[in-house]
Design an enzyme around this catalytic site. Structure first.
Site, PDB file in Angstrom:
ATOM      1  N   HIS A  85       0.817  -1.224   0.000  1.00 41.52           N
ATOM      2  CA  HIS A  85       0.000   0.000   0.000  1.00 41.52           C
ATOM      3  C   HIS A  85       0.843   1.263   0.000  1.00 41.52           C
ATOM      4  CE1 HIS A  85      -4.018  -1.866   0.788  1.00 41.52           C
ATOM      5  NE2 HIS A  85      -3.198  -2.889   0.972  1.00 41.52           N
ATOM      6  N   ASP A  99       3.532   9.697  -0.670  1.00 36.57           N
ATOM      7  CA  ASP A  99       2.358   8.951  -0.222  1.00 36.57           C
ATOM      8  C   ASP A  99       2.047   7.870  -1.254  1.00 36.57           C
ATOM      9  OD1 ASP A  99       0.069   8.229   1.171  1.00 36.57           O
ATOM     10  OD2 ASP A  99      -0.577  10.304   1.492  1.00 36.57           O
TER      11      ASP A  99
HETATM   12  C1  G6P Z   1      -1.018   3.198   6.258  1.00 35.66           C
HETATM   13  C2  G6P Z   1      -0.475   1.800   6.045  1.00 35.66           C
HETATM   14  C3  G6P Z   1      -1.352   0.747   6.725  1.00 35.66           C
HETATM   15  C4  G6P Z   1      -1.566   1.120   8.179  1.00 35.66           C
HETATM   16  C5  G6P Z   1      -2.139   2.538   8.297  1.00 35.66           C
HETATM   17  C6  G6P Z   1      -2.330   2.984   9.746  1.00 35.66           C
HETATM   18  O1  G6P Z   1      -2.210   3.370   5.568  1.00 35.66           O
HETATM   19  O2  G6P Z   1      -0.345   1.523   4.657  1.00 35.66           O
HETATM   20  O3  G6P Z   1      -0.760  -0.533   6.635  1.00 35.66           O
HETATM   21  O4  G6P Z   1      -2.423   0.200   8.818  1.00 35.66           O
HETATM   22  O5  G6P Z   1      -1.247   3.424   7.652  1.00 35.66           O
HETATM   23  O6  G6P Z   1      -1.142   2.864  10.464  1.00 35.66           O
HETATM   24  P1  G6P Z   1      -1.015   1.915  11.732  1.00 35.66           P
HETATM   25  O7  G6P Z   1       0.447   1.844  12.020  1.00 35.66           O
HETATM   26  O8  G6P Z   1      -1.805   2.604  12.800  1.00 35.66           O
HETATM   27  O9  G6P Z   1      -1.593   0.571  11.387  1.00 35.66           O
END
Ligand code: G6P
Length: 496
Positions: free
Chosen positions: A185, A399
């Protein structure tokens, strides 16, 4: 931490329970489950429950999961709390437990203080620690084991994101019958930057366990293929990478390809037309004193998002009198994120210091320059904010995609408003009618903001219409369907 009631989505799991022994023919694996455990604080507010996990990944995958009979494997967000499989919001969930040490070394450490900065153009310096790497390997193994236990023969498994890059090869070794997809992602860095990673070879080999490796942009897929060639000597032809097993024979062909992710367009469009949400947007404007222009930023509080750059540009515009607080207010929603990681703590201090400075200098009794909100909000409130905002500011320094930009455009059902969008987002590849800019160029950013503030209505309509068409034609269902049908076309050699 007290959680606003609006964020708690349910208290009890559903009656229908996923079983320890249930086998699935479709599984999604991600670091986080779509819901986070919300623990009791032991006080008056002692309810325990589940709330939606942060980030765009959940938004993207929840619709597919509710439509299939699959299961989602992931961490439930609370350390040291082993849980049995359960069902929630129409999805079967298989929790993977992380200890306090795992959270520190695998999640905060290797995932978010090594890989995250490395993959985002080293905006913050990545740290390399062998103990973090050991933990990353151990935890990836645990996720792989959960899949191995629950995947039916010949099942399709879709592994998500940078936290789990070793899972594809672990699955392939144990279960060659599986069809394995991986989607990254976040950006994949150029080999010149990826080269810094002491474990670069293991990561490439981990990813190449998949039949299909998906990325947000063609340039991310190209970076990955260049690294595969450079660091493990893989033979890459077009988008196909010939993967060798330890005995030197070709074990399979992995395909690398871009699949730009999107949003649940119908959900946002419907919310944008709901009378109570339209009324809420009007109320937000009124509460801010009905300024001529509301500018909006919505981000996780992360150094990749360029929030300080945005604040600097806005402050200079106020200083030069090109904007005044009577005319313009900036709403900045910065949702809490990874708060125990040092770089995130430092960034929060910096941003809050800057906001205090700007407001102290320019606020009047009636008007505020920056309305700063360190919260996350339910989607209904987000859509009301999108409707209230004349100008959306997405100034990320790097991003993978940026779904907020796509949500804003989708919510503008009457084709008004302006999107200021960083060139360094994946979304810029698709939203070519946004006002694109380089956030490092503060003068350029200021001029683009002023252009957005004064955008003639017919130009705004033309741009919005074209961006809305792009997003409406490519929603998140389109994304998952494209990925899964490309995965279904890959050849799985099952000798078991
Ligand atoms: C981004 C990443 C995700 C992640 C999210 C929130 O979108 O691509 O994999 O889950 O951030 O971050 P966190 O560390 O809270 O899961």
């Amino acid at each position: 931490m007290q959680v606003p009631a609006s964020e708690i989505i349910d208290i009890a799991p559903e009656g229908r329970q996923a079983q320890k022994s249930t086998k699935y023919d479709f599984m999604v694996v991600s670091n986080r489950l779509p819901v986070d455990r919300f623990p009791s604080d032991g006080g008056d507010n002692a309810a325990e429950g589940w709330r939606r996990s942060p980030g765009g990944l959940v938004t993207a995958l929840a619709p597919i999961m509710t439509k299939t009979d699959g299961a989602w494997v992931g961490w439930h967000g609370a350390p040291d709390e082993p849980l049995e499989p359960f069902s929630h919001s129409g999805m079967d969930l298989v929790p993977v437990d992380l200890s306090t040490d795992d959270v520190e070394l695998y999640y905060e450490g290797f995932s978010n203080a090594t890989l995250w900065p490395l993959y985002h153009d080293v905006i913050a310096p990545p740290e390399f620690h062998r103990t973090w790497w050991d933990s990353y390997r151990r935890v990836n193994r645990r996720f792989a084991d959960a899949v191995i236990q629950h995947a039916d023969h010949g099942a399709t498994v879709w592994v998500q994101d940078y936290q789990l890059q070793l899972v594809p090869s672990m699955l392939r070794q144990a279960r060659p019958d599986l069809r394995i997809g991986f989607f990254n992602h976040i950006p994949f860095p150029p080999p010149e930057i990826f080269a810094q990673l002491p474990w670069r070879q293991a990561i490439i080999e981990g990813l190449l366990g998949a039949d299909l490796v998906g990325f947000q942009r063609p340039s991310d897929a190209a970076n990955f293929m260049r690294s595969a060639r450079r660091f493990i000597g893989a033979s890459v032809k077009q988008q196909q990478i010939h993967v060798k097993s330890p005995d030197g024979r070709i074990s399979h062909i992995a395909r690398a390809q871009a699949f730009p992710i999107s949003i649940a367009v119908d959900q946002i469009s419907e919310l944008a037309e709901r009378p109570d949400i339209i009324e809420r947007a009007r109320q937000i404007r009124q509460d801010l004193g009905n300024p001529k222009t509301i500018l909006l930023g919505v981000d996780r509080l992360d150094y990749t998002k360029g929030i300080p750059h945005r604040l600097k540009a806005f402050e200079e515009l106020l200083k030069e009198g090109r904007l005044t607080v009577e005319d313009a207010t900036l709403i900045q929603v910065a949702s809490p994120s990874r708060e125990r990681v040092r770089q995130y703590r430092l960034l929060r201090e910096e941003i809050e210091g800057t906001v205090g400075h700007i407001n102290g200098s320019y606020d009047t009794m009636q008007n505020t320059a920056v309305r700063y909100l360190h919260h996350s909000y339910p989607i209904e409130e987000m859509v009301a904010l999108y409707l209230a905002a004349d100008v959306m500011l997405v100034t990320a320094l790097r991003d993978g995609m940026n779904l907020v930009a796509k949500e804003y455009v989708t919510a503008r059902t009457n084709n008004t408003g302006a999107l200021v969008l960083s060139e360094f987002t994946g979304a810029a590849d698709q939203l070519k009618q946004a006002l694109l800019m380089n956030p490092h160029d503060i003068d350029g950013l200021k001029n683009t903001i002023m252009r957005a503030v004064h955008l003639p209505p017919n130009e705004s309509r033309r741009r919005m219409k074209s961006m809305r068409k792009q997003i409406l034609d490519h929603d998140v269902d389109h994304w998952s369907a494209e990925f899964l049908s490309a995965l279904a076309e890959t050849v799985v050699r099952d000798d078991t």
